[in-house]
Design an enzyme around this catalytic site. Structure first.
Site, PDB file in Angstrom:
ATOM      1  CG  HIS A   1      13.131   6.310  26.191  1.00  0.00           C
ATOM      2  ND1 HIS A   1      12.984   6.077  27.535  1.00  0.00           N
ATOM      3  CD2 HIS A   1      12.105   7.117  25.837  1.00  0.00           C
ATOM      4  CE1 HIS A   1      11.901   6.710  27.984  1.00  0.00           C
ATOM      5  NE2 HIS A   1      11.349   7.352  26.963  1.00  0.00           N
TER       6      HIS A   1
ATOM      7  CD  GLN B   1      13.030   4.568  20.247  1.00  0.00           C
ATOM      8  OE1 GLN B   1      13.182   4.089  21.357  1.00  0.00           O
ATOM      9  NE2 GLN B   1      12.153   5.521  19.981  1.00  0.00           N
TER      10      GLN B   1
ATOM     11  CG  ASP C   1       8.775   7.374  29.352  1.00  0.00           C
ATOM     12  OD1 ASP C   1       9.270   8.503  29.240  1.00  0.00           O
ATOM     13  OD2 ASP C   1       8.559   6.635  28.372  1.00  0.00           O
TER      14      ASP C   1
ATOM     15  CB  SER D   1      14.620   7.610  21.060  1.00  0.00           C
ATOM     16  OG  SER D   1      13.996   7.493  22.328  1.00  0.00           O
TER      17      SER D   1
ATOM     18  CD  GLU E   1       6.884  12.094  25.374  1.00  0.00           C
ATOM     19  OE1 GLU E   1       6.679  11.608  24.256  1.00  0.00           O
ATOM     20  OE2 GLU E   1       7.850  11.746  26.102  1.00  0.00           O
TER      21      GLU E   1
ATOM     22  CG  HIS F   1      10.634  11.830  28.466  1.00  0.00           C
ATOM     23  ND1 HIS F   1      10.753  10.812  27.546  1.00  0.00           N
ATOM     24  CD2 HIS F   1      11.877  12.359  28.595  1.00  0.00           C
ATOM     25  CE1 HIS F   1      12.009  10.742  27.123  1.00  0.00           C
ATOM     26  NE2 HIS F   1      12.708  11.674  27.756  1.00  0.00           N
TER      27      HIS F   1
ATOM     28  CB  VAL G   1       7.654   6.337  18.604  1.00  0.00           C
ATOM     29  CG1 VAL G   1       8.801   5.354  18.824  1.00  0.00           C
ATOM     30  CG2 VAL G   1       6.455   5.957  19.458  1.00  0.00           C
TER      31      VAL G   1
END
Length: 302
Positions: A216, A179, A223, A214, A271, A274, A208
């Site tokens: 993620h 990241q 995603d 994040s 998004e 996502h 980002v």
């Protein structure tokens, strides 16, 4: 947007017969004015019914609020700005659970209490991944990468049931070290467009997230692409795969994490690719009510 019309009231000049003085002129009977007013009111009512019959009633959004399109950036992202969302975070007290319209600004800055359920961990500009989370979470290989093993089976089932649209994972769990690399690259892109360091970081943060901020980094986000579109662009919204995901993702415990009409709350651009695991119960309420995760958690005080 409904059209508005304005009507001006015309002032009548008294009629004077040539050669006659005002003194000798008879005043018009008051009943004529009353009749004229009644005729105007009846005509207005008839016009209103006609317009209603043509255009019908105005339809509102799922939460009875008409929305405009939100700008895909957070506040204060002009070149030279030095204020970041995280630096101005303020803890907000949650309202009574069941409120139908969570306050957008308070939902945006909501700081989640410690001890949240694993599937409802909030990670955004105001809430970092809990310390030690990455080390304590077991990841499992699935389509597109790794995912928290507690959500992996639901994810596999969702992709399997949507196989007609060739659903595939594109990007899932990211270690915070990865990241950092992605975020730094995005910052440099904005600096190359003339932004100073602070402003470039804010712009980069809408695309980002900073390491540790994040989704993620949790292993609960995926995603996803389909219908031949795997480029993670907003035109994925126009695919049959997206339409299927929006209709069915909640049945597997997933939500569209960054809707287009919630950008000012989430701080992230729309998004359509996502998806975030939150569990079936929460996902169905969030998707059916048109909420984002921040609004849901703020409303429930979770």
């Amino acid at each position: 947007m409904s059209k508005q019309s304005s009507t001006g009231r015309r002032e009548e000049s008294p009629y004077i017969v040539p050669g006659k003085s005002r003194k000798g002129r008879k005043k018009p009977h008051r009943g004529r004015w009353v009749l004229l007013v009644l005729i105007i009111l009846l005509a207005a009512a008839a016009l209103g019914f006609l317009l209603w019959g043509i255009f019908g009633p105005v339809e509102l959004g799922s939460d009875d609020v008409s929305r405009g399109s939100a700008a895909p950036t957070t506040a204060g992202t002009t070149p030279g700005s030095s204020t970041t969302p995280a630096s101005s975070a303020a803890t907000s007290s949650a309202p009574t659970a069941g409120t139908s319209a969570p306050d957008p600004e308070k939902a945006k800055t909501y700081v989640q209490p410690s001890g949240a359920a694993w599937n409802l961990i909030l990670v955004n500009d105001y809430n970092a991944v809990p310390a030690g989370y990455e080390e304590d979470t077991v990841m499992e290989w699935v389509s597109g990468g790794q995912m928290d093993q507690r959500a992996a089976e639901a994810y596999r089932q969702m992709l399997a049931d949507g196989a007609a649209y060739d659903l595939r994972g594109v990007s899932l769990f990211r270690a915070q070290s990865l990241q950092e690399s992605l975020y730094s690259r995005e910052v440099e892109k904005w600096k190359g467009q003339g932004y100073d360091q602070a402003a470039a970081e804010e712009k980069a943060n809408t695309v980002v997230k900073r390491p540790g901020y994040s989704e993620h980094n949790t292993g609960l986000a995926a995603d996803v692409g389909g219908s031949g579109n795997y480029s993670l662009n907003q035109d994925f919204e126009n695919t049959e795969a997206y339409a299927w995901l929006i209709e069915h993702c909640a049945d597997y415990g997933f939500i569209l994490r960054f809707p287009k009409d919630k950008e000012e709350i989430t701080g992230v651009i729309f998004e359509p690719w996502h998806y975030r695991y939150v569990g079936v119960e929460a996902a169905r309420e969030i998707m059916s009510r048109g909420l984002c995760l921040e609004e849901y958690l703020f409303e429930k005080g979770l």
